[in-house]
Motif scaffolding. Structure first.
Motif, PDB file in Angstrom:
ATOM      1  N   GLY A  62       0.830  -1.194   0.000  1.00  0.00           N
ATOM      2  CA  GLY A  62       0.000   0.000   0.000  1.00  0.00           C
ATOM      3  C   GLY A  62       0.859   1.237   0.000  1.00  0.00           C
ATOM      4  N   SER A  63       0.252   2.388   0.153  1.00  0.00           N
ATOM      5  CA  SER A  63       0.966   3.654   0.266  1.00  0.00           C
ATOM      6  C   SER A  63      -0.056   4.736   0.580  1.00  0.00           C
ATOM      7  N   ASN A  64       0.438   5.845   1.126  1.00  0.00           N
ATOM      8  CA  ASN A  64      -0.403   7.018   1.355  1.00  0.00           C
ATOM      9  C   ASN A  64       0.129   8.191   0.555  1.00  0.00           C
ATOM     10  N   ALA A 118       1.800  15.326   0.560  1.00  0.00           N
ATOM     11  CA  ALA A 118       2.463  14.314   1.390  1.00  0.00           C
ATOM     12  C   ALA A 118       2.469  12.980   0.679  1.00  0.00           C
ATOM     13  N   ASN A 119       3.508  12.182   0.934  1.00  0.00           N
ATOM     14  CA  ASN A 119       3.615  10.854   0.339  1.00  0.00           C
ATOM     15  C   ASN A 119       4.454   9.970   1.254  1.00  0.00           C
ATOM     16  N   ASP A 120       4.004   8.717   1.437  1.00  0.00           N
ATOM     17  CA  ASP A 120       4.819   7.715   2.128  1.00  0.00           C
ATOM     18  C   ASP A 120       4.493   6.337   1.570  1.00  0.00           C
ATOM     19  N   PRO A 121       5.269   5.879   0.573  1.00  0.00           N
ATOM     20  CA  PRO A 121       5.040   4.558  -0.025  1.00  0.00           C
ATOM     21  C   PRO A 121       5.357   3.432   0.952  1.00  0.00           C
ATOM     22  N   HIS A 122       4.505   2.411   0.981  1.00  0.00           N
ATOM     23  CA  HIS A 122       4.672   1.294   1.906  1.00  0.00           C
ATOM     24  C   HIS A 122       5.283   0.110   1.152  1.00  0.00           C
ATOM     25  N   LEU A 123       6.515  -0.202   1.512  1.00  0.00           N
ATOM     26  CA  LEU A 123       7.278  -1.233   0.824  1.00  0.00           C
ATOM     27  C   LEU A 123       7.989  -2.104   1.841  1.00  0.00           C
ATOM     28  N   SER A 124       8.591  -3.183   1.374  1.00  0.00           N
ATOM     29  CA  SER A 124       9.359  -4.041   2.271  1.00  0.00           C
ATOM     30  C   SER A 124      10.510  -3.266   2.890  1.00  0.00           C
ATOM     31  N   PRO A 125      10.780  -3.484   4.175  1.00  0.00           N
ATOM     32  CA  PRO A 125      11.971  -2.861   4.750  1.00  0.00           C
ATOM     33  C   PRO A 125      13.227  -3.496   4.168  1.00  0.00           C
ATOM     34  N   SER A 126      14.183  -2.688   3.808  1.00  0.00           N
ATOM     35  CA  SER A 126      15.425  -3.217   3.249  1.00  0.00           C
ATOM     36  C   SER A 126      16.575  -2.333   3.698  1.00  0.00           C
ATOM     37  N   LEU A 127      17.758  -2.886   3.675  1.00  0.00           N
ATOM     38  CA  LEU A 127      18.964  -2.165   4.059  1.00  0.00           C
ATOM     39  C   LEU A 127      20.016  -2.389   2.987  1.00  0.00           C
ATOM     40  N   PRO A 128      20.388  -1.314   2.256  1.00  0.00           N
ATOM     41  CA  PRO A 128      19.887   0.053   2.383  1.00  0.00           C
ATOM     42  C   PRO A 128      18.455   0.178   1.867  1.00  0.00           C
ATOM     43  N   SER A 129      17.841   1.301   2.197  1.00  0.00           N
ATOM     44  CA  SER A 129      16.492   1.574   1.717  1.00  0.00           C
ATOM     45  C   SER A 129      16.456   1.535   0.198  1.00  0.00           C
ATOM     46  N   VAL A 130      15.280   1.173  -0.334  1.00  0.00           N
ATOM     47  CA  VAL A 130      15.123   1.142  -1.787  1.00  0.00           C
ATOM     48  C   VAL A 130      15.263   2.547  -2.385  1.00  0.00           C
ATOM     49  N   VAL A 149       6.715  -1.163   5.540  1.00  0.00           N
ATOM     50  CA  VAL A 149       6.842   0.092   6.283  1.00  0.00           C
ATOM     51  C   VAL A 149       6.606   1.285   5.361  1.00  0.00           C
ATOM     52  N   PRO A 150       6.334   2.460   5.929  1.00  0.00           N
ATOM     53  CA  PRO A 150       6.481   3.685   5.143  1.00  0.00           C
ATOM     54  C   PRO A 150       7.964   3.833   4.786  1.00  0.00           C
ATOM     55  N   SER A 151       8.298   3.491   3.554  1.00  0.00           N
ATOM     56  CA  SER A 151       9.709   3.384   3.163  1.00  0.00           C
ATOM     57  C   SER A 151      10.401   4.736   3.118  1.00  0.00           C
ATOM     58  N   MET A 152       9.649   5.779   3.052  1.00  0.00           N
ATOM     59  CA  MET A 152      10.119   7.155   3.197  1.00  0.00           C
ATOM     60  C   MET A 152       8.901   7.995   3.547  1.00  0.00           C
TER      61      MET A 152
END
Length: 922
Positions: free
Chosen positions: A318-320, A337-349, A856-859
């Motif tokens: 999902g995303s907002n 405003a924007n916060d895309p919901h993606l898999s948590p990854s390290l480093p961030s996508v 998570v909200p990836s950003m």
């Protein structure tokens, strides 16, 4: 025999026992010293290796191919802002700088998209490569680059590749990153030069993770093994248009003009009923062969193993994003405003960056800043000097599975046998022999079922089904997907980066083929808008909700929805637009079925309510208001269930003690909330009891059972024995729901029917059978109490949601599969989080696999169109992909707290924030 056997028998240890004890202690001391020495050596090795790969951020570097000097200005978080005099220099510098920080990540990504992971990681990746080669992302990207993309886009891609290769020149693997040094212990892999196609292919991987409802298509079909049509309908309720508003609320489709037209929504268009609904797929068709169930069950497992690009393999993404116009903001100009919901990854996508022409002109056209993908030129989400834009996944159905009828060396289509289109793919394996596979395609697409030996066998066994169209050699499953056709999405990225107004923006959106995204828009002239882009199919028979018979041309796609027909909204009267994966448009005002599987609007309606509450009576929205909305932890399912749960008469004093946590709770899922922990455990057990024993076992959620620490652990785990499998209690013959907002709606529909069959649960060794809602709720309250006692301790005063709901940041290769010491070096966490499933602060967890965070909200970003320098942003991790760089996870602690960083845009603001400057010279 254990050394303490004698002592444990109740007798004092003898002389020999004492000697054995001394020898054991001596051995332990020697072992500890050896470990310390090993750690010291490892630390020396890692520090020297890591430092060698850190980017140069000061001074100057000469790059062959530049036409003029380029300035790279980094702030205190290592975020670069690039200044150049030509487009080519700008994108060449972008390639160089991204490679400095993230080349290993870029290299892994391109090997994934090309189906060449085995070349890096060996034989364990062969199965994944076979499937990825069957999809053929890299082949499609190559055709796209050759035949579809504009000359200017190709020029930018070439410049970007030139910059990446300038960074690679003269470097060995260990000079680039720690991961290459580690890989060097097991194979002799060396990075190859970057190509423009490597960049284009990444869009295919992104589209795969955001592909829409293919998983639901499989799930519905598999449900038919245990459930009837009405039961399946119960589990996929209709979208609640009356309660959760769609994105587009003004306008409708005009059948006369063949266009979507904005108005007040009170027109008399005749959209309803024009869509085809004559067929709904194989499992509702008397001609569905028995082989379909086995084929889909096998495909379920194959798909689960495919590595993810940005999401969770199509599940729960999902995303907002929302925008408020100037009449409702303190500044008098829009906020976005924007916060895309993606898999948590390290480093961030995501990789934050600014791309600035020293003087915007025909020669140099860009002044844009935002979130990029390392490995791809341009900015994906962000703003330029005139407009800002955000994205959420639209959920449009752009994939269809087809059951194919195989005969001899071909497949049946309209009573004739056609030959497969075939190609041979050679897979090279690090440290092993290469392997060749044959990819077969029908007119619908590649045969996914060829990639699993068991699926092939099942397909051949399915030939005796008397209900099949006729007898033959078997069945297979093919995939029709818009991203397997060459498109122009890369052109769209650059067009969006240059757009100066709404007209330019819509033209750019028309080029955005895949993935289909909700695009929100705002500009400095106080306009806001929304556009649905994408190549979205028009189906003949069927609605895409179930697999279709590939042998019948009536189920073909009949082209794509035209750009002029796609829903949009511009300066709506209400003054704001919210997109959070809800329905795009009311089904009665649009002729085309975009999907049967929207998100159910829980987040979107909560955001809309927050905005409406703020602006009620003339209130104004600030940048910080937007940030606070992004952090909203409210649980909508708790609001529905808690009043019912508090009415349950509980005799057990320990369970009653936990139940009291819900009294007076405001339904906010903060990290320190004991009530949120107990409610979510109760919700998970309600789902398990009501639905888990009734769903087919094929729907069990693999891949969501995460290796995590016990909930009371306080430090990093570097020993597999210290980890637990957080998979929950699971019946071997059933599956559990994931707990997303579809399940909110399922439960809402039956909540007041206290004797509904779904509320029954069988007897267990410890519990009697239950037949009513309240009996099931009582059992769920009890089970949740003892589950949390086991996880968090008996004292409820020590409980908190964050101790259950933890985020683990893992390097996506060696951080998950590498040696323990490497995982310790590369991974970070855990972090105790608030938020939850279908909350605006969407730290998602899968009820089938425990409480750990799986997306998570990836950003997060908030753009201020009145003064772009007052915009705010944050990334999940940091700019750097180098472990032990100060910018590896330097934004994470602020992200966890919900803080945002200043986002400088103008050269004056960038200069003020600059910590390091690097000059790239021709």
């Amino acid at each position: 025999m254990p050394p303490n056997t004698t002592a444990s028998s109740g007798q004092k240890p003898g002389k020999s026992g004492r000697k054995k004890g001394r020898r054991a202690r001596l051995f332990l001391i020697v072992l500890v010293l050896a470990i310390i020495g090993g750690v010291a050596f490892g630390s020396y090795w890692s520090i020297s290796t890591v430092r060698a790969s850190f980017p140069q951020t000061k001074g100057s570097i000469t790059l062959d191919g530049l036409s003029g000097p380029v300035d790279v200005k980094r702030d205190s978080h290592g975020i670069p802002q690039i200044y150049a005099a030509t487009d080519e220099d700008l994108f060449m510098a972008q390639g160089y700088v991204q490679a400095q920080d993230r080349f290993y990540e870029m290299d892994v990504r391109r090997h994934m998209t090309a189906g060449k992971l085995s070349e890096m990681f060996g034989k364990d990746q062969v199965d994944n490569d076979e499937f990825l080669r069957t999809l053929g992302w890299h082949r499609v990207a190559e055709e796209e680059y050759k035949t579809k993309l504009s000359a200017s886009t190709k020029k930018y891609l070439q410049a970007y590749a030139k910059g990446v290769n300038a960074y690679l020149k003269g470097k060995d693997g260990e000079d680039i990153s720690l991961e290459y040094a580690a890989l060097g212990f097991s194979n002799d892999y060396k990075p190859q030069e970057w190509t423009p196609v490597d960049s284009v292919a990444w869009l295919k991987a992104m589209a795969w993770d955001l592909r829409g409802n293919m998983q639901d298509e499989i799930d519905r079909s598999l449900m038919t093994s245990r459930l009837g049509p009405q039961q399946i309908a119960d589990l996929y309720p209709a979208y609640p248009y009356d309660r959760n508003k769609p994105i587009v609320q003004e306008g409708e489709y005009n059948e006369v003009t063949g266009e979507y037209e904005q108005s007040d929504g009170a027109g008399t268009g005749t959209a309803a009923g024009t869509q085809s609904a004559a067929g709904t797929g194989l499992t509702n068709d008397a001609a569905a062969p028995d082989g379909l169930q086995s084929q889909l069950a096998g495909l379920y497992n194959v798909l689960d193993d495919v590595p993810t690009a940005v999401g969770v393999n199509g599940n729960g993404i999902g995303s907002n994003s929302w925008v408020v116009d100037g009449t409702h903001t303190i500044s008098g100009k829009p906020l976005l405003a924007n916060d895309p919901h993606l898999s948590p990854s390290l480093p961030s996508v995501w990789y934050q960056m600014g791309l600035h022409c020293k003087a915007v002109s025909e020669k140099c056209q860009y002044d844009v800043s935002g979130y990029t993908f390392a490995g791809m030129p341009g900015v994906v989400i962000g703003h330029n000097e005139n407009i800002a834009w955000g994205m959420t996944n639209s959920g449009a159905d752009v994939t269809d599975l087809y059951l194919e009828k195989l005969t001899g060396n071909g497949y049946e289509y309209d009573d004739k046998v056609r030959s497969f289109t075939t190609r041979t793919e050679k897979i090279n394996v690090a440290g092993g022999a290469s392997k060749s596979i044959v990819v077969r395609e029908t007119n619908n697409g590649p045969l996914l079922s060829d990639r699993d030996d068991e699926l092939v066998k099942v397909g051949k066994k399915a030939t005796v089904d008397s209900a099949a169209p006729d007898r033959g050699d078997g069945y297979a499953i093919s995939l029709r997907w818009t991203a397997l056709d060459p498109g122009t999405s890369m052109d769209a990225v650059f067009a969006m980066n240059r757009a100066a107004d709404w007209t330019d923006f819509r033209k750019a959106a028309a080029l955005f083929d895949v993935p289909s995204q909700n695009l929100v828009y705002a500009d400095t002239d106080d306009n806001i808008g929304y556009q649905l882009p994408g190549r979205i199919p028009i189906r003949g028979e069927g609605d895409g909700s179930l697999p279709s018979p590939g042998w019948d041309s009536k189920y073909n796609w009949d082209g794509y929805i035209k750009q002029a027909e796609l829903p949009y909204e511009y300066n709506p009267e209400r003054g704001y637009i919210v997109t959070a994966n809800q329905a795009v448009v009311d089904k009665d005002k649009y002729p085309y079925p975009l999907t049967t599987d929207w998100g159910y609007g829980t987040r979107s309606q909560r955001i809309s309510d927050l905005i409406a509450s703020k602006i009620k009576g003339g209130g104004k929205v600030s940048t910080d208001d937007m940030r606070q909305m992004q952090l909203d932890n409210s649980s909508e399912i708790a609001k529905l269930l808690v009043p019912k749960l508090l009415k349950i008469d509980v005799e057990d004093k320990d369970v009653r003690e936990a139940q009291k946590l819900l009294e007076g709770w405001n339904y906010t899922q903060d990290a320190d909330s004991a009530a949120a922990a107990y409610f979510n455990a109760t919700w998970r057990n309600i789902l398990r009891l009501a639905f888990g024993n009734k769903l087919p076992k094929e729907l069990r959620v693999k891949g969501q059972c995460l290796n995590v620490e016990p909930a009371d652990s306080t430090g990093p785990v570097d020993d597999e024995d210290d980890k637990v499998r957080e998979c929950g209690q699971r019946d071997a013959d059933s599956a559990q729901p994931d707990g997303g907002d579809r399940w909110f709606e399922v439960v809402r529909k039956i909540l007041d029917d206290e004797d509904n069959d779904w509320w029954s649960a069988p007897r267990t060794r410890l519990d009697k059978a239950v037949d009513t809602r309240d009996e099931l709720f009582k059992r769920a309250l009890t089970d949740a109490r003892w589950e949390l006692t086991a996880k968090l301790g008996k004292d409820i005063d020590t409980w908190s949601w964050g101790r259950l709901h933890r985020l683990y940041l893992e390097n996506q290769t060696l951080g998950t599969e590498g040696p323990g010491f490497l995982q310790y070096m590369l991974n970070r966490g855990p972090y105790n989080l608030g938020g939850g499933e279908a909350a605006v602060n969407a730290t998602g967890w899968n009820a089938a696999g425990g409480y750990s965070v799986v997306w998570v909200p990836s950003m997060r970003m908030v753009v201020n169109l009145d003064d772009l320098d007052k915009s705010k942003w944050i990334n999940l991790t940091g700019a750097s992909g180098h472990a032990y760089s100060s910018h590896y996870t330097d934004q994470t602690s602020k992200w966890v707290k919900g803080e945002l960083l200043s986002w400088p845009s103008t050269e004056r603001a960038v200069d003020k924030a600059t910590a390091d400057t690097l000059l790239l010279k021709p």
